[in-house]
Design a protein around this motif. Structure first.
Motif, short mmCIF file in Angstrom:
data_model
loop_
_atom_site.label_atom_id
_atom_site.label_comp_id
_atom_site.label_asym_id
_atom_site.label_seq_id
_atom_site.Cartn_x
_atom_site.Cartn_y
_atom_site.Cartn_z
N SER A 171 -1.64 -11.40 -0.51
CA SER A 171 -0.79 -10.92 0.58
C SER A 171 -0.39 -9.46 0.41
O SER A 171 -0.19 -8.74 1.40
CB SER A 171 0.47 -11.78 0.70
N LEU A 172 -0.27 -9.02 -0.83
CA LEU A 172 0.19 -7.64 -1.10
C LEU A 172 -0.96 -6.67 -1.34
O LEU A 172 -0.72 -5.47 -1.50
CB LEU A 172 1.13 -7.65 -2.29
N ALA A 173 -2.19 -7.17 -1.37
CA ALA A 173 -3.33 -6.32 -1.71
C ALA A 173 -3.46 -5.14 -0.76
O ALA A 173 -3.68 -4.00 -1.19
CB ALA A 173 -4.62 -7.14 -1.71
N GLY A 174 -3.35 -5.37 0.54
CA GLY A 174 -3.49 -4.30 1.51
C GLY A 174 -2.42 -3.23 1.35
O GLY A 174 -2.71 -2.03 1.46
N TYR A 175 -1.21 -3.63 1.07
CA TYR A 175 -0.11 -2.68 0.90
C TYR A 175 -0.31 -1.86 -0.38
O TYR A 175 -0.01 -0.66 -0.41
CB TYR A 175 1.23 -3.42 0.84
N ARG A 176 -0.83 -2.50 -1.41
CA ARG A 176 -1.06 -1.79 -2.66
C ARG A 176 -2.19 -0.76 -2.49
O ARG A 176 -2.11 0.36 -3.00
CB ARG A 176 -1.40 -2.78 -3.77
N LYS A 177 -3.23 -1.15 -1.74
CA LYS A 177 -4.33 -0.21 -1.49
C LYS A 177 -3.86 0.98 -0.66
O LYS A 177 -4.38 2.09 -0.78
CB LYS A 177 -5.48 -0.93 -0.78
N ALA A 178 -2.86 0.72 0.20
CA ALA A 178 -2.33 1.79 1.04
C ALA A 178 -1.39 2.72 0.28
O ALA A 178 -0.87 3.69 0.84
CB ALA A 178 -1.61 1.19 2.25
N GLY A 179 -1.14 2.42 -0.99
CA GLY A 179 -0.33 3.31 -1.82
C GLY A 179 1.08 2.83 -2.10
O GLY A 179 1.84 3.52 -2.78
N LEU A 180 1.43 1.64 -1.59
CA LEU A 180 2.77 1.12 -1.88
C LEU A 180 2.83 0.69 -3.34
O LEU A 180 1.95 -0.01 -3.83
CB LEU A 180 3.07 -0.06 -0.96
N ASN A 181 3.88 1.09 -4.02
CA ASN A 181 4.02 0.76 -5.44
C ASN A 181 4.60 -0.63 -5.62
O ASN A 181 5.81 -0.81 -5.72
CB ASN A 181 4.90 1.81 -6.14
N VAL A 182 3.73 -1.59 -5.61
CA VAL A 182 4.13 -2.98 -5.80
C VAL A 182 3.59 -3.46 -7.13
O VAL A 182 2.40 -3.32 -7.42
CB VAL A 182 3.59 -3.88 -4.67
#
Length: 360
Positions: free
Chosen positions: A226-237
Motif C-alpha cells: 500500500s505504501l510502495a507508490g508513496y515511497r517511490k514518489a519520495g515520501l519518507n516512509v
C-alpha cells in the motif's frame, strides 16, 4: 475413622463431579449435534459439481489491495490471491481464466458469502484464528501467506527503534484482529500510545499520510504494497521489520464438502512442491521434467489420486503450466513489483514454512 471420613468426602465430591461432567457432556453432545446439522448444509462434491455446471470458479476477494487483489489501470484484475483463484480454475476446468470475482464485505459478514454458497472459496487477507475456525460454517485450508502485524512511520531523518518510540497516535482499522492485537501490545508493553480507529484501512492510511497519526499498523504485507507508490514518489516512509503478531492469511471454503476442501489444499500443495523441486511454468510447458517419481505422480503420470479428487489426471500440470509454482506467483505479484522479501514464505527446503505433504 479419619480415613473413612476422608474417603466418604472424596466419594461425595466425586459424585458431584460426575453429575456435573454428565451435564456438561450432554450439553456438548447437543452442541455437536446442532453444529453437525449446520455443517451438513454442504454436501460432499456439490461445490465441484456447481463449478462444472456454471463453467467457472467464483472467488470471494477484496479489491484495492495492491499486489494482492486489485484492478490495474487497464481494467485487468490481478494480484497474488487472484492468481490462486486462477489456479483453482485451471485445476477444475482446465482454464485459468474461467473465474468470476465477487467483492466480499468486511468481517464478519464476509463469512456469509461462503456459508451461503455465493462464492466457492474466499481468498482474502483473512487471518486464521481459533474463534473464526470454530464460530463459522467454514473450513480454513492452509496459509497462503505467513504474515505479521507491523508498523509504518513517517520520518525525515533517522528512525528510532519501535521499542524506543515515545507517545504516539496509531491509525488502525476498527473491529479487526489488528485493533485487538494493538490493544494487547500496548497493554503488555505499557507503551504511551493512543489508538485512533477508522472504518476502513484506506481511511486510516489517508489519516496517516496527512500526519494525523504517527504510526500506521496492519499486516506487514499490506503496509509494503500500500505504501510502495508513496515511497517511490519520495515520501519518507519507514516500515519497521518488527511484528507483534502471527497472521497466517488463509483461504477458506464451506464446511461439509470434504471433496472441495481436499481440492483446495492440494492445489496449494502442488504449487509449493513444484517450487521446492525447481519446476516452473516454462518447464512444464516445454516438457522439461526432472526424473522425479513424486513429480510424475503429481502431474498425472500414474496413481489414482486425481480420481479420488474427481479431477482430470493433469489437474496439477494445468495449474503449473497456466499459473506457475508458488515462487513464481509470489515474485510476479509481490517480489518484483514491491521488493517484498519471502521471509517465512519460502519452501521448507530453503528454511521457510511452506511444506507440502508427499504426493503418494
Amino acid at each position: 475413622m479419619p480415613l473413612a471420613r476422608g474417603m466418604g468426602g472424596s466419594a461425595m465430591r466425586m459424585g458431584d463431579w460426575g453429575r456435573r461432567f454428565c451435564a456438561v457432556a450432554t450439553l456438548a453432545l447437543l452442541a455437536g449435534s446442532v453444529f453437525a446439522t449446520a455443517g451438513a448444509r454442504a454436501e460432499d462434491g456439490e461445490t465441484l459439481e456447481r463449478i462444472r455446471n456454471r463453467g467457472m470458479v467464483v472467488c470471494g476477494l477484496r479489491s484495492g489491495l495492491s499486489g494482492i487483489s486489485f484492478t490495474d489501470p487497464q481494467g485487468h484484475l490481478d494480484g497474488f490471491l487472484v492468481d490462486f483463484c486462477r489456479a483453482y480454475a485451471a485445476a477444475t476446468l482446465g482454464n485459468a481464466q474461467a473465474i468470476r470475482v465477487v467483492r466480499l464485505p468486511d468481517k464478519p459478514q464476509e463469512f456469509d458469502a461462503v456459508e451461503k454458497h455465493e462464492v466457492d472459496i474466499a481468498l482474502t487477507t483473512t487471518t486464521w484464528t481459533f474463534s473464526r475456525d470454530v464460530s463459522f460454517d467454514v473450513e480454513f485450508l492452509l496459509p497462503l501467506l505467513y504474515d505479521g502485524q507491523g508498523f509504518a512511520i513517517l520520518a525525515d531523518g533517522p528512525v528510532a527503534p519501535l521499542e524506543r518510540l515515545g507517545a504516539q497516535t496509531v491509525c488502525v482499522k476498527s473491529s479487526t484482529t489488528t485493533e485487538r492485537n494493538l490493544q494487547d501490545h500496548i497493554r503488555q508493553t505499557d507503551r504511551p500510545w493512543t489508538i485512533r480507529t477508522f472504518k476502513t484501512f484506506d481511511e486510516a492510511l489517508q489519516a496517516f499520510l496527512a500526519h494525523e497519526c504517527g504510526l500506521l499498523t496492519t499486516d506487514r504485507t499490506v503496509l509494503v504494497t500500500s505504501l510502495a507508490g508513496y515511497r517511490k514518489a519520495g515520501l519518507n516512509v519507514h516500515i519497521y521489520p518488527d511484528v507483534i503478531s502471527r497472521e497466517p492469511l488463509t483461504p477458506y471454503v464451506v464446511r461439509g464438502d470434504r471433496n472441495w476442501y481436499d481440492i483446495g489444499r492440494w492445489v496449494i500443495h502442488a504449487t509449493i512442491l513444484a517450487e521446492a523441486r525447481g519446476v516452473t511454468a516454462a518447464d512444464v510447458q516445454a516438457g522439461r521434467m526432472p526424473d522425479d517419481p513424486e513429480l510424475h505422480r503429481m502431474l498425472g503420470h500414474g496413481g489414482n489420486a486425481a480420481k479420488a479428487l474427481g479431477l482430470p489426471d493433469d489437474w496439477a500440470l494445468q495449474v503449473l503450466a497456466q499459473v506457475g509454482n508458488y515462487g513464481e506467483i509470489f515474485e510476479r505479484n509481490l517480489g518484483e513489483p514491491y521488493g517484498m522479501e519471502r521471509g517465512l514464505n519460502r519452501p521448507w527446503v530453503r528454511g521457510g514454512m511452506l511444506y507440502a505433504p508427499p504426493f503418494r
